[in-house]
Design an enzyme around this catalytic site. Structure first.
Site, PDB file in Angstrom:
ATOM      1  N   ASN A   9      12.882  57.503  64.484  1.00  0.00           N
ATOM      2  CA  ASN A   9      13.742  58.149  65.480  1.00  0.00           C
ATOM      3  C   ASN A   9      14.487  59.285  64.768  1.00  0.00           C
ATOM      4  O   ASN A   9      15.459  59.035  64.072  1.00  0.00           O
ATOM      5  CB  ASN A   9      14.723  57.105  66.049  1.00  0.00           C
ATOM      6  CG  ASN A   9      15.716  57.721  67.020  1.00  0.00           C
ATOM      7  OD1 ASN A   9      15.577  58.880  67.417  1.00  0.00           O
ATOM      8  ND2 ASN A   9      16.718  56.941  67.422  1.00  0.00           N
ATOM      9  N   TRP A  10      13.977  60.495  64.967  1.00  0.00           N
ATOM     10  CA  TRP A  10      14.565  61.630  64.257  1.00  0.00           C
ATOM     11  C   TRP A  10      15.904  62.059  64.854  1.00  0.00           C
ATOM     12  O   TRP A  10      16.613  62.876  64.272  1.00  0.00           O
ATOM     13  CB  TRP A  10      13.601  62.826  64.256  1.00  0.00           C
ATOM     14  CG  TRP A  10      12.475  62.702  63.272  1.00  0.00           C
ATOM     15  CD1 TRP A  10      12.166  61.605  62.518  1.00  0.00           C
ATOM     16  CD2 TRP A  10      11.506  63.709  62.934  1.00  0.00           C
ATOM     17  NE1 TRP A  10      11.061  61.869  61.726  1.00  0.00           N
ATOM     18  CE2 TRP A  10      10.647  63.153  61.968  1.00  0.00           C
ATOM     19  CE3 TRP A  10      11.285  65.016  63.360  1.00  0.00           C
ATOM     20  CZ2 TRP A  10       9.572  63.866  61.412  1.00  0.00           C
ATOM     21  CZ3 TRP A  10      10.220  65.733  62.810  1.00  0.00           C
ATOM     22  CH2 TRP A  10       9.378  65.157  61.842  1.00  0.00           C
ATOM     23  N   LYS A  11      16.219  61.521  66.041  1.00  0.00           N
ATOM     24  CA  LYS A  11      17.462  61.914  66.748  1.00  0.00           C
ATOM     25  C   LYS A  11      17.504  63.446  66.854  1.00  0.00           C
ATOM     26  O   LYS A  11      16.450  64.069  66.990  1.00  0.00           O
ATOM     27  CB  LYS A  11      18.687  61.326  66.047  1.00  0.00           C
ATOM     28  CG  LYS A  11      18.534  59.819  65.811  1.00  0.00           C
ATOM     29  CD  LYS A  11      19.792  59.116  65.428  1.00  0.00           C
ATOM     30  CE  LYS A  11      19.497  57.641  65.239  1.00  0.00           C
ATOM     31  NZ  LYS A  11      20.668  56.832  64.999  1.00  0.00           N
ATOM     32  N   HIS A  94      18.651  53.535  74.014  1.00  0.00           N
ATOM     33  CA  HIS A  94      19.277  53.605  72.688  1.00  0.00           C
ATOM     34  C   HIS A  94      20.791  53.570  72.860  1.00  0.00           C
ATOM     35  O   HIS A  94      21.331  54.156  73.802  1.00  0.00           O
ATOM     36  CB  HIS A  94      18.829  54.884  71.965  1.00  0.00           C
ATOM     37  CG  HIS A  94      19.220  54.877  70.522  1.00  0.00           C
ATOM     38  ND1 HIS A  94      20.503  55.158  70.104  1.00  0.00           N
ATOM     39  CD2 HIS A  94      18.515  54.573  69.402  1.00  0.00           C
ATOM     40  CE1 HIS A  94      20.552  55.040  68.784  1.00  0.00           C
ATOM     41  NE2 HIS A  94      19.360  54.687  68.327  1.00  0.00           N
ATOM     42  N   GLU A  96      23.063  55.149  71.473  1.00  0.00           N
ATOM     43  CA  GLU A  96      23.709  56.475  71.541  1.00  0.00           C
ATOM     44  C   GLU A  96      23.623  57.033  72.954  1.00  0.00           C
ATOM     45  O   GLU A  96      24.549  57.681  73.435  1.00  0.00           O
ATOM     46  CB  GLU A  96      23.071  57.429  70.506  1.00  0.00           C
ATOM     47  CG  GLU A  96      23.565  57.096  69.098  1.00  0.00           C
ATOM     48  CD  GLU A  96      22.593  57.424  67.973  1.00  0.00           C
ATOM     49  OE1 GLU A  96      21.663  58.225  68.183  1.00  0.00           O
ATOM     50  OE2 GLU A  96      22.766  56.843  66.878  1.00  0.00           O
ATOM     51  N   GLU A 166      18.790  46.450  67.988  1.00  0.00           N
ATOM     52  CA  GLU A 166      19.570  47.324  67.113  1.00  0.00           C
ATOM     53  C   GLU A 166      21.057  46.997  67.248  1.00  0.00           C
ATOM     54  O   GLU A 166      21.717  47.474  68.185  1.00  0.00           O
ATOM     55  CB  GLU A 166      19.366  48.792  67.511  1.00  0.00           C
ATOM     56  CG  GLU A 166      17.945  49.277  67.362  1.00  0.00           C
ATOM     57  CD  GLU A 166      17.900  50.792  67.150  1.00  0.00           C
ATOM     58  OE1 GLU A 166      17.312  51.219  66.152  1.00  0.00           O
ATOM     59  OE2 GLU A 166      18.473  51.534  67.955  1.00  0.00           O
ATOM     60  N   GLY A 172      23.324  53.701  61.511  1.00  0.00           N
ATOM     61  CA  GLY A 172      23.874  54.849  60.787  1.00  0.00           C
ATOM     62  C   GLY A 172      25.086  54.508  59.928  1.00  0.00           C
ATOM     63  O   GLY A 172      25.782  55.390  59.456  1.00  0.00           O
ATOM     64  N   SER A 212      20.080  50.949  59.973  1.00  0.00           N
ATOM     65  CA  SER A 212      20.140  51.178  58.532  1.00  0.00           C
ATOM     66  C   SER A 212      18.956  50.595  57.753  1.00  0.00           C
ATOM     67  O   SER A 212      19.115  50.129  56.629  1.00  0.00           O
ATOM     68  CB  SER A 212      21.470  50.662  57.959  1.00  0.00           C
ATOM     69  OG  SER A 212      22.555  51.389  58.517  1.00  0.00           O
ATOM     70  N   GLY A 233      16.125  55.347  61.778  1.00  0.00           N
ATOM     71  CA  GLY A 233      16.808  56.616  62.036  1.00  0.00           C
ATOM     72  C   GLY A 233      16.875  57.464  60.777  1.00  0.00           C
ATOM     73  O   GLY A 233      15.905  58.117  60.381  1.00  0.00           O
ATOM     74  N   GLY A 234      18.022  57.429  60.101  1.00  0.00           N
ATOM     75  CA  GLY A 234      18.275  58.267  58.922  1.00  0.00           C
ATOM     76  C   GLY A 234      17.140  58.317  57.913  1.00  0.00           C
ATOM     77  O   GLY A 234      16.725  59.407  57.484  1.00  0.00           O
TER      78      GLY A 234
END
Ligand code: PGA
Length: 250
Positions: A9-11, A94, A96, A166, A172, A212, A233-234
Protein backbone atom coordinates in the site's frame (compact mmCIF):
# COMPACT_ATOMS: atom_id res chain seq x y z
CA UNK A 1 -3.53 -24.56 1.74
CA UNK A 2 -3.92 -20.79 1.49
CA UNK A 3 -1.34 -18.99 -0.67
CA UNK A 4 0.45 -16.09 0.96
CA UNK A 5 -0.43 -12.67 -0.41
CA UNK A 6 1.86 -9.69 0.04
CA UNK A 7 0.21 -6.37 -0.79
CA UNK A 8 2.03 -3.06 -0.99
CA UNK A 9 0.00 0.00 0.00
CA UNK A 10 1.99 2.94 -1.30
CA UNK A 11 -0.59 5.41 0.09
CA UNK A 12 0.09 8.94 -1.29
CA UNK A 13 3.71 8.07 -2.06
CA UNK A 14 5.72 6.56 -4.86
CA UNK A 15 6.48 7.71 -8.39
CA UNK A 16 6.91 6.43 -11.94
CA UNK A 17 10.57 5.91 -11.04
CA UNK A 18 9.66 3.73 -8.04
CA UNK A 19 7.63 1.42 -10.30
CA UNK A 20 10.75 0.77 -12.38
CA UNK A 21 12.99 0.39 -9.35
CA UNK A 22 10.59 -1.97 -7.57
CA UNK A 23 10.07 -4.10 -10.66
CA UNK A 24 13.82 -4.44 -11.04
CA UNK A 25 14.38 -5.65 -7.48
CA UNK A 26 11.36 -7.95 -7.46
CA UNK A 27 12.00 -9.63 -10.81
CA UNK A 28 14.72 -12.06 -9.58
CA UNK A 29 12.23 -13.34 -6.98
CA UNK A 30 9.30 -13.88 -9.29
CA UNK A 31 10.24 -17.33 -10.57
CA UNK A 32 10.84 -18.79 -7.14
CA UNK A 33 8.26 -17.12 -4.91
CA UNK A 34 4.98 -18.81 -4.10
CA UNK A 35 3.47 -15.51 -2.91
CA UNK A 36 0.88 -13.51 -4.74
CA UNK A 37 2.20 -9.95 -4.97
CA UNK A 38 -0.07 -6.92 -5.32
CA UNK A 39 1.15 -3.34 -5.67
CA UNK A 40 -1.34 -0.58 -4.86
CA UNK A 41 0.10 2.76 -6.01
CA UNK A 42 -1.77 6.08 -6.28
CA UNK A 43 -4.34 5.97 -9.13
CA UNK A 44 -2.29 8.07 -11.56
CA UNK A 45 0.37 5.33 -11.59
CA UNK A 46 -2.01 2.42 -12.20
CA UNK A 47 -1.81 2.26 -16.01
CA UNK A 48 1.93 2.61 -16.03
CA UNK A 49 2.30 -0.15 -13.42
CA UNK A 50 -0.06 -2.34 -15.41
CA UNK A 51 1.94 -1.88 -18.61
CA UNK A 52 5.09 -2.90 -16.79
CA UNK A 53 3.85 -5.94 -14.87
CA UNK A 54 1.18 -7.38 -17.20
CA UNK A 55 1.58 -11.14 -17.48
CA UNK A 56 3.91 -11.39 -14.48
CA UNK A 57 3.21 -12.55 -10.92
CA UNK A 58 2.76 -8.95 -9.83
CA UNK A 59 -0.87 -7.82 -9.81
CA UNK A 60 -2.14 -4.25 -9.85
CA UNK A 61 -4.24 -2.94 -6.97
CA UNK A 62 -5.97 0.36 -6.23
CA UNK A 63 -6.26 2.03 -2.83
CA UNK A 64 -9.82 3.27 -3.18
CA UNK A 65 -12.91 3.30 -5.38
CA UNK A 66 -16.32 4.99 -5.37
CA UNK A 67 -19.42 2.88 -4.89
CA UNK A 68 -21.15 4.52 -7.89
CA UNK A 69 -19.95 3.64 -11.36
CA UNK A 70 -20.12 7.17 -12.85
CA UNK A 71 -21.46 10.62 -12.12
CA UNK A 72 -20.78 13.95 -10.46
CA UNK A 73 -18.28 12.80 -7.83
CA UNK A 74 -15.36 15.18 -8.33
CA UNK A 75 -12.01 13.61 -7.59
CA UNK A 76 -13.30 10.04 -7.33
CA UNK A 77 -12.48 6.98 -9.46
CA UNK A 78 -14.99 4.37 -10.63
CA UNK A 79 -14.63 0.59 -10.65
CA UNK A 80 -15.09 0.33 -14.46
CA UNK A 81 -12.22 2.77 -14.96
CA UNK A 82 -10.02 0.88 -12.51
CA UNK A 83 -10.83 -2.25 -14.46
CA UNK A 84 -9.71 -0.53 -17.68
CA UNK A 85 -6.40 0.26 -15.98
CA UNK A 86 -5.84 -3.45 -15.34
CA UNK A 87 -6.71 -3.31 -11.64
CA UNK A 88 -7.43 -6.73 -10.13
CA UNK A 89 -7.50 -5.78 -6.46
CA UNK A 90 -8.66 -2.78 -4.43
CA UNK A 91 -8.19 -1.85 -0.77
CA UNK A 92 -11.45 -0.84 0.97
CA UNK A 93 -12.13 0.28 4.51
CA UNK A 94 -8.57 1.31 5.30
CA UNK A 95 -8.52 3.07 8.68
CA UNK A 96 -7.12 6.22 7.04
CA UNK A 97 -10.21 6.36 4.80
CA UNK A 98 -12.50 5.62 7.75
CA UNK A 99 -10.89 8.22 10.06
CA UNK A 100 -9.58 10.99 7.78
CA UNK A 101 -12.35 10.82 5.18
CA UNK A 102 -15.26 9.75 7.38
CA UNK A 103 -16.08 6.58 5.47
CA UNK A 104 -18.84 4.57 7.11
CA UNK A 105 -19.33 0.80 7.22
CA UNK A 106 -22.30 1.19 4.85
CA UNK A 107 -20.27 3.10 2.26
CA UNK A 108 -17.44 0.59 2.54
CA UNK A 109 -19.88 -2.25 2.04
CA UNK A 110 -21.31 -0.64 -1.12
CA UNK A 111 -17.80 -0.15 -2.48
CA UNK A 112 -17.08 -3.83 -1.85
CA UNK A 113 -20.23 -4.80 -3.74
CA UNK A 114 -19.37 -2.52 -6.68
CA UNK A 115 -15.84 -3.93 -6.90
CA UNK A 116 -17.12 -7.49 -6.95
CA UNK A 117 -19.59 -6.64 -9.72
CA UNK A 118 -16.64 -5.41 -11.79
CA UNK A 119 -14.42 -8.42 -11.19
CA UNK A 120 -12.06 -6.59 -8.82
CA UNK A 121 -11.19 -8.39 -5.60
CA UNK A 122 -11.59 -6.29 -2.44
CA UNK A 123 -9.00 -6.23 0.33
CA UNK A 124 -11.28 -5.29 3.21
CA UNK A 125 -9.44 -3.69 6.13
CA UNK A 126 -10.68 -4.01 9.68
CA UNK A 127 -8.97 -3.09 12.93
CA UNK A 128 -9.36 -1.57 16.36
CA UNK A 129 -8.04 1.64 17.95
CA UNK A 130 -5.68 1.60 20.92
CA UNK A 131 -8.58 2.73 23.08
CA UNK A 132 -10.63 -0.32 22.06
CA UNK A 133 -7.73 -2.64 22.76
CA UNK A 134 -6.99 -1.13 26.14
CA UNK A 135 -10.62 -1.26 27.16
CA UNK A 136 -10.79 -4.91 26.08
CA UNK A 137 -13.53 -4.55 23.45
CA UNK A 138 -11.24 -4.87 20.43
CA UNK A 139 -12.61 -8.24 19.35
CA UNK A 140 -16.15 -6.93 19.35
CA UNK A 141 -15.15 -3.84 17.29
CA UNK A 142 -13.26 -5.84 14.68
CA UNK A 143 -16.04 -8.39 14.32
CA UNK A 144 -18.63 -5.61 13.94
CA UNK A 145 -16.61 -4.14 11.04
CA UNK A 146 -16.26 -7.58 9.49
CA UNK A 147 -19.97 -8.35 9.73
CA UNK A 148 -20.98 -4.95 8.34
CA UNK A 149 -18.42 -5.22 5.53
CA UNK A 150 -19.56 -8.61 4.28
CA UNK A 151 -23.22 -8.80 5.27
CA UNK A 152 -25.71 -9.37 2.49
CA UNK A 153 -23.08 -10.55 0.02
CA UNK A 154 -23.53 -13.98 -1.54
CA UNK A 155 -21.10 -16.53 -0.12
CA UNK A 156 -19.37 -16.79 -3.50
CA UNK A 157 -18.77 -13.04 -3.40
CA UNK A 158 -17.56 -13.15 0.21
CA UNK A 159 -15.06 -15.78 -0.87
CA UNK A 160 -13.59 -13.36 -3.43
CA UNK A 161 -12.71 -10.94 -0.62
CA UNK A 162 -9.43 -10.87 1.26
CA UNK A 163 -9.44 -9.48 4.78
CA UNK A 164 -6.69 -7.38 6.28
CA UNK A 165 -6.53 -7.13 10.05
CA UNK A 166 -4.81 -3.85 10.77
CA UNK A 167 -4.79 -2.68 14.39
CA UNK A 168 -4.89 1.12 14.01
CA UNK A 169 -2.35 1.58 16.80
CA UNK A 170 0.18 -0.41 14.76
CA UNK A 171 -0.16 1.51 11.47
CA UNK A 172 2.82 3.70 10.67
CA UNK A 173 3.81 3.75 14.34
CA UNK A 174 6.58 1.19 14.37
CA UNK A 175 4.53 -0.75 16.96
CA UNK A 176 3.62 -4.15 15.57
CA UNK A 177 1.03 -6.42 17.12
CA UNK A 178 2.91 -9.38 18.54
CA UNK A 179 2.65 -12.46 16.31
CA UNK A 180 0.48 -14.02 19.05
CA UNK A 181 -1.86 -11.01 19.23
CA UNK A 182 -2.23 -10.97 15.46
CA UNK A 183 -2.69 -14.74 15.16
CA UNK A 184 -5.28 -14.80 17.89
CA UNK A 185 -7.34 -12.03 16.23
CA UNK A 186 -7.07 -13.82 12.88
CA UNK A 187 -8.46 -16.97 14.54
CA UNK A 188 -11.41 -14.99 15.87
CA UNK A 189 -12.04 -13.49 12.42
CA UNK A 190 -11.89 -16.93 10.81
CA UNK A 191 -14.31 -18.34 13.38
CA UNK A 192 -16.75 -15.53 12.59
CA UNK A 193 -16.42 -16.23 8.86
CA UNK A 194 -17.72 -19.74 9.52
CA UNK A 195 -21.10 -18.38 10.56
CA UNK A 196 -21.07 -15.36 8.26
CA UNK A 197 -20.11 -17.29 5.11
CA UNK A 198 -19.44 -21.02 5.44
CA UNK A 199 -16.82 -23.26 6.98
CA UNK A 200 -15.36 -23.85 3.53
CA UNK A 201 -15.11 -20.07 2.94
CA UNK A 202 -13.58 -19.57 6.38
CA UNK A 203 -10.97 -22.21 5.66
CA UNK A 204 -10.00 -20.73 2.30
CA UNK A 205 -10.24 -16.97 2.74
CA UNK A 206 -6.93 -15.17 3.16
CA UNK A 207 -6.51 -12.94 6.20
CA UNK A 208 -3.57 -10.54 5.96
CA UNK A 209 -1.93 -8.72 8.83
CA UNK A 210 -1.03 -5.03 8.47
CA UNK A 211 0.65 -2.56 10.78
CA UNK A 212 4.39 -1.79 10.74
CA UNK A 213 5.34 -4.97 8.89
CA UNK A 214 9.01 -4.71 7.91
CA UNK A 215 11.86 -6.87 6.70
CA UNK A 216 12.80 -7.80 10.28
CA UNK A 217 9.43 -8.90 11.62
CA UNK A 218 7.87 -10.32 8.41
CA UNK A 219 9.18 -13.86 8.78
CA UNK A 220 7.81 -14.38 12.30
CA UNK A 221 4.47 -12.80 11.49
CA UNK A 222 4.07 -14.74 8.25
CA UNK A 223 4.93 -18.05 9.87
CA UNK A 224 1.87 -17.85 12.16
CA UNK A 225 -0.75 -20.44 11.27
CA UNK A 226 -3.57 -17.95 10.65
CA UNK A 227 -1.60 -15.16 8.94
CA UNK A 228 -1.92 -15.52 5.19
CA UNK A 229 0.04 -12.48 4.12
CA UNK A 230 0.70 -8.85 4.81
CA UNK A 231 -0.58 -5.43 3.84
CA UNK A 232 2.56 -3.34 3.94
CA UNK A 233 2.67 0.46 4.03
CA UNK A 234 5.96 2.23 4.80
CA UNK A 235 8.25 -0.74 4.08
CA UNK A 236 6.60 -1.34 0.69
CA UNK A 237 8.25 1.85 -0.60
CA UNK A 238 11.74 0.63 0.23
CA UNK A 239 13.49 -1.26 -2.53
CA UNK A 240 15.77 -2.97 -0.02
CA UNK A 241 12.92 -4.03 2.31
CA UNK A 242 9.89 -5.03 0.21
CA UNK A 243 11.62 -7.88 -1.69
CA UNK A 244 12.74 -9.29 1.68
CA UNK A 245 9.15 -9.27 2.90
CA UNK A 246 8.08 -11.13 -0.25
CA UNK A 247 10.92 -13.61 0.33
CA UNK A 248 9.80 -14.05 3.95
CA UNK A 249 6.38 -15.19 2.73
CA UNK A 250 7.75 -17.58 0.10
P1 PGA B 1 2.43 0.54 7.73
O1 PGA B 1 1.00 0.72 7.01
O2 PGA B 1 3.03 -0.73 7.22
O3 PGA B 1 3.21 1.76 7.33
O4 PGA B 1 2.16 0.48 9.20
C1 PGA B 1 0.16 -0.36 6.81
C2 PGA B 1 -1.14 0.10 6.18
O5 PGA B 1 -1.59 1.21 6.50
O6 PGA B 1 -1.75 -0.60 5.34
Amino acid sequence: MRAKLIAANWKMNGSFALIDAMQKVLSPLLDETTCEIVICPPDVLLSSLNNKVKGSRIAVGAQNVHSETSGAFTGETSAPLLQECGVQWCIVGHSERRILFGETDDFIRSKTETLLKHGIRPILCIGETLEHRESGNHEEKVIAQLVKGLSGLAVDDQKRCVLAYEPIWAIGTGKTATPEQANSMHKIIRKELESLASSEAAENMQILYGGSVNSENAKTLLSQSEIDGALVGGASLKINAFPQIVAAGS
